[in-house]
Design a protein around this motif. Structure first.
Motif, mmCIF file in Angstrom:
data_model
loop_
_atom_site.group_PDB
_atom_site.id
_atom_site.type_symbol
_atom_site.label_atom_id
_atom_site.label_comp_id
_atom_site.label_asym_id
_atom_site.label_seq_id
_atom_site.Cartn_x
_atom_site.Cartn_y
_atom_site.Cartn_z
ATOM 1 N N LEU A 2 -5.534 -2.729 10.184
ATOM 2 C CA LEU A 2 -4.521 -1.745 9.811
ATOM 3 C C LEU A 2 -3.246 -2.427 9.345
ATOM 4 O O LEU A 2 -2.586 -1.939 8.418
ATOM 5 N N LYS A 3 -2.885 -3.551 9.946
ATOM 6 C CA LYS A 3 -1.701 -4.293 9.509
ATOM 7 C C LYS A 3 -1.842 -4.721 8.052
ATOM 8 O O LYS A 3 -0.899 -4.568 7.255
ATOM 9 N N HIS A 4 -3.007 -5.239 7.692
ATOM 10 C CA HIS A 4 -3.228 -5.643 6.298
ATOM 11 C C HIS A 4 -3.136 -4.433 5.372
ATOM 12 O O HIS A 4 -2.550 -4.508 4.287
ATOM 13 N N VAL A 5 -3.723 -3.310 5.786
ATOM 14 C CA VAL A 5 -3.691 -2.102 4.954
ATOM 15 C C VAL A 5 -2.260 -1.633 4.741
ATOM 16 O O VAL A 5 -1.865 -1.289 3.617
ATOM 17 N N LEU A 6 -1.455 -1.624 5.802
ATOM 18 C CA LEU A 6 -0.064 -1.194 5.672
ATOM 19 C C LEU A 6 0.701 -2.111 4.723
ATOM 20 O O LEU A 6 1.490 -1.650 3.886
ATOM 21 N N SER A 261 -2.964 9.634 0.766
ATOM 22 C CA SER A 261 -3.751 8.510 1.273
ATOM 23 C C SER A 261 -3.577 8.400 2.783
ATOM 24 O O SER A 261 -2.473 8.541 3.303
ATOM 25 N N HIS A 262 -4.669 8.146 3.470
ATOM 26 C CA HIS A 262 -4.648 8.027 4.929
ATOM 27 C C HIS A 262 -4.973 6.579 5.284
ATOM 28 O O HIS A 262 -6.117 6.131 5.121
ATOM 29 N N GLU A 263 -3.964 5.869 5.750
ATOM 30 C CA GLU A 263 -4.117 4.441 5.978
ATOM 31 C C GLU A 263 -5.224 4.117 6.982
ATOM 32 O O GLU A 263 -5.888 3.080 6.856
ATOM 33 N N ASP A 268 -10.609 1.838 8.022
ATOM 34 C CA ASP A 268 -12.018 1.972 8.410
ATOM 35 C C ASP A 268 -12.933 1.436 7.304
ATOM 36 O O ASP A 268 -13.923 0.744 7.577
ATOM 37 N N ALA A 269 -12.617 1.775 6.050
ATOM 38 C CA ALA A 269 -13.428 1.306 4.919
ATOM 39 C C ALA A 269 -13.393 -0.212 4.824
ATOM 40 O O ALA A 269 -14.428 -0.866 4.602
ATOM 41 N N ALA A 270 -12.211 -0.791 5.005
ATOM 42 C CA ALA A 270 -12.071 -2.243 4.907
ATOM 43 C C ALA A 270 -12.790 -2.945 6.064
ATOM 44 O O ALA A 270 -13.467 -3.966 5.860
ATOM 45 N N ARG A 271 -12.660 -2.399 7.269
ATOM 46 C CA ARG A 271 -13.357 -3.006 8.413
ATOM 47 C C ARG A 271 -14.866 -2.937 8.223
ATOM 48 O O ARG A 271 -15.592 -3.883 8.554
#
Length: 317
Positions: A2-6, A261-263, A268-271
Motif C-alpha cells: 500500500l505504501k508503494h501504491v500511495l 480510484s481505490h488505493e 490488492d492487484a499489485a500484491r
C-alpha cells in the motif's frame, strides 16, 4: 504494498508527470539505475511515455537460467484526461498497479529477496490522454493506437502475461475489488486457471470472482466490433497465454472519472501480481494446461486468425 501504491498514485496525479519521473522513482527504490527505461512515442492525438522495468530472477534468462519470464502489463488509455478533467482518472489504475509491482519487486531484490524467474513490467504514462464515447459510460482513449501500445508493452520473452486494467465502465461485472478472466491464448478462450483463481482468493481473502470473455473481446481493436475494454488486447500480440486481472466496481464508472480510484484495490492487484510472479518463476503455477491446449488445437485447428484484423466483409451489392 500500500505504501508503494500511495507513492505511485501521488506521482502519477501530476499534470507534468513523465516516464522519466517514473524511472527516477523506481531507480530510487532499487538503489541503482538501469532496471527501468522509458521511451516517448508520438501518435495522431499526442504522445505518451512507455515504461519498461526488468527485474532479474536468480534462475531467469538474464542470469543465463531457464526459469520462465512473467510479463505484467499495466493497461490503460491514460492516467489523466487534461484539460477535459483535472486529476488522476480511474483508467490509470492499471498503470499505478504495474508501477507498484515494479517498485515492490525492486525493493525485494535490493533487500536480497530474489525471485526465481525474470519479471518484465510494462505500462505507459500519459497525463493528457483523450476520451471517447462508449456505452454505458465514456472511455479513456490513447494518443497512440493499440498496435503501437502492444508493440511497446508485449515482448517476445514473456512466457505468460498478466494484464491489469481498470474494468469499471460496464454493467457486466457488478463487484467491487478484483475479477479474473479465463486464460486466452492464440484465439482460444480457455478455462480459468485453478491455481490463479486459488491464489487470488488467498491474496484478497475473498471468494474468487471471474468475468465472461467474448470472442469480440479477444480480437484486435479497430475491427468495428464491441469490446468490453482493452484488458485482453495483449492476447492479440503474443503466442503466450494471457490472463486479465480486472480492477472492478459494483457500478458503472467512467474511465475518465476522477476520485474513483481505490488505493486498496490497486494494492490488492499489485500484491496478487507479485505472488503470481513468485509461483510462476518457480514453476509452481501454470496459466493453462498445455496438454489440453495442444489437444484442442490438434482436434479443432488453430484460431490464430482471431489475433488479426481478419478478412473484410464483402461490399454491398
Amino acid at each position: 504494498m500500500l505504501k508503494h501504491v500511495l507513492d505511485v498514485v501521488d506521482l502519477l496525479d501530476d499534470p507534468g508527470v513523465t516516464g522519466a519521473a517514473v524511472v527516477a522513482y523506481l531507480d530510487g527504490v532499487a538503489g541503482e539505475s538501469g532496471s527501468a527505461t522509458t521511451r516517448t512515442v508520438h501518435g495522431a492525438r499526442g504522445s505518451t511515455d512507455f515504461v519498461q522495468v526488468r527485474v532479474p530472477g536468480a534462475r531467469g534468462r538474464t542470469a543465463g537460467g531457464s526459469a520462465p519470464t512473467l510479463g505484467v502489463v499495466g493497461r490503460l488509455g491514460g492516467v489523466g484526461a487534461r484539460p477535459e478533467v483535472t486529476g488522476f482518472v480511474s483508467d490509470g489504475d492499471g498503470a499505478a498497479a504495474a508501477i507498484a509491482v515494479a517498485a515492490k519487486l525492486l525493493s525485494m531484490r535490493a533487500r536480497g529477496d530474489v525471485l526465481p524467474g525474470d519479471v518484465v513490467i510494462t505500462t505507459h504514462v500519459c497525463p493528457h490522454a483523450p476520451t471517447r464515447p462508449h456505452d454505458p459510460v465514456p472511455f479513456m482513449d490513447s494518443p497512440v493506437d493499440m498496435a503501437t501500445m502492444n508493440a511497446h508493452e508485449v515482448t517476445d520473452e514473456m512466457d505468460a502475461v498478466l494484464s491489469i486494467d481498470a474494468t469499471k465502465g460496464n454493467r457486466i461485472i457488478n463487484h467491487r475489488g478484483l475479477a479474473l478472466s479465463p486464460t486466452v491464448r492464440q484465439g482460444w478462450v480457455l478455462r480459468v486457471s485453478d491455481r490463479l483463481g486459488a491464489l487470488l482468493e488467498i491474496v484478497t481473502g475473498r471468494p474468487l470472482v471471474t468475468y465472461p470473455v467474448t470472442t469480440q473481446d479477444i480480437t484486435p481493436y479497430g475491427n468495428g466490433v464491441y469490446h468490453l475494454n482493452s484488458i485482453l488486447q495483449p492476447a492479440t500480440a503474443t503466442a503466450a497465454p494471457v490472463v486479465g486481472l480486472a480492477i472492478v466496481a459494483a457500478s458503472a464508472v467512467p474511465g475518465c472519472a476522477t476520485g474513483a480510484s481505490h488505493e486498496t484495490d490497486i494494492a490488492d492487484a499489485a500484491r496478487y501480481a507479485v505472488e503470481v510472479a513468485k509461483e510462476f518463476g518457480a514453476g509452481r503455477l501454470a496459466f493453462h494446461d498445455q496438454a489440453e491446449f495442444d489437444q484442442l488445437v490438434a482436434r479443432y485447428g488453430p484460431l490464430t486468425h482471431l489475433q488479426t484484423m481478419g478478412a473484410l466483409p464483402p461490399a454491398d451489392g
